[in-house]
Design an enzyme around this catalytic site. Structure first.
Site, mmCIF file in Angstrom:
data_model
loop_
_atom_site.group_PDB
_atom_site.id
_atom_site.type_symbol
_atom_site.label_atom_id
_atom_site.label_comp_id
_atom_site.label_asym_id
_atom_site.label_seq_id
_atom_site.Cartn_x
_atom_site.Cartn_y
_atom_site.Cartn_z
ATOM 1 C CB THR A 264 63.061 -22.535 17.683
ATOM 2 O OG1 THR A 264 64.208 -22.450 18.481
ATOM 3 C CG2 THR A 264 63.015 -21.364 16.761
ATOM 4 C CE LYS B 47 66.677 -24.074 18.919
ATOM 5 N NZ LYS B 47 65.354 -24.198 19.500
ATOM 6 N N GLY C 165 69.503 -14.831 14.442
ATOM 7 C CA GLY C 165 68.807 -15.924 15.105
ATOM 8 C C GLY C 165 67.983 -16.652 14.069
ATOM 9 C CB SER D 139 56.579 -23.131 17.580
ATOM 10 O OG SER D 139 57.569 -23.286 18.576
#
Length: 187
Positions: free
Chosen positions: A12, A44, A58, A137
């Site tokens: 994400t 998210k 988040g 990521s």
């Protein structure tokens, strides 16, 4: 299947950008399992309002773990209204010392429109330099892109959106379906 053999939920990208009296938190919508995209429209980034005190959060990592942490953060905010830093530190302390919470695999970016923090399971509450925080990521790609744009005439949302677009072009675990929340202290 043993935990280390399981391909794992990947990726994400979440970014928080503070500029011009406001903070924008943006996150992509991709959920991946190994090399497969499971969902492309996940949310998210969430707005929390414990006791009328607005906070945007988040998360990156396991969704169930992140929701458990968000619930705990809300409880901490209710116990310490208007004190995001204190609530974040209390959550990080619990996360590091509680045997149940120690197993949670997620990271959070939280803001009340003034303060901006990254909360980790290692007990860290980090206030980012340059008013930009990024996790997940694709976080480093988004962070680098935002750092390159922060001194431009773009507002916080434009910087966050463009940084996310760049991250989604580079990171295979990040897509361009964004959830964006804007918050300022003047609300």
């Amino acid at each position: 299947m043993a935990r280390e053999e399981f391909p794992g939920w990947h990726g994400t990208t979440i970014i928080g950008v503070r500029k011009g009296g406001e903070v924008v938190v943006a996150g992509d919508g991709q959920v991946s399992l190994g090399q497969t995209v499971i969902k492309g429209t996940a949310r998210k980034v969430r707005r929390l309002s414990p006791g009328g005190y607005d906070v945007v959060a988040g998360f990156a990592g396991s969704t169930a773990d992140a929701f458990a942490l968000l619930e705990r953060l809300e409880a901490k905010l209710e116990a310490t209204p208007g004190q995001l830093q204190r609530a974040s530190v209390e959550l990080a302390k619990d996360w590091r010392t509680d045997k149940y919470l120690q197993k949670l695999e997620a990271m959070l970016i939280v803001t009340d429109g003034t303060e901006l923090f990254v909360i980790t399971g290692a007990g860290d509450v980090l206030e980012p330099e340059h008013g930009i925080a990024a996790i997940g990521s694709g976080g480093n790609y988004a962070l680098a892109a935002a750092r390159g744009m922060i001194d431009s005439d773009r507002d916080a949302e434009a910087v966050a959106r463009e940084a996310m677009a760049i991250a989604s072009d580079i990171c295979v675990y990040t897509n361009g379906n964004l959830t964006v929340e804007r918050i300022s202290k003047e609300q």
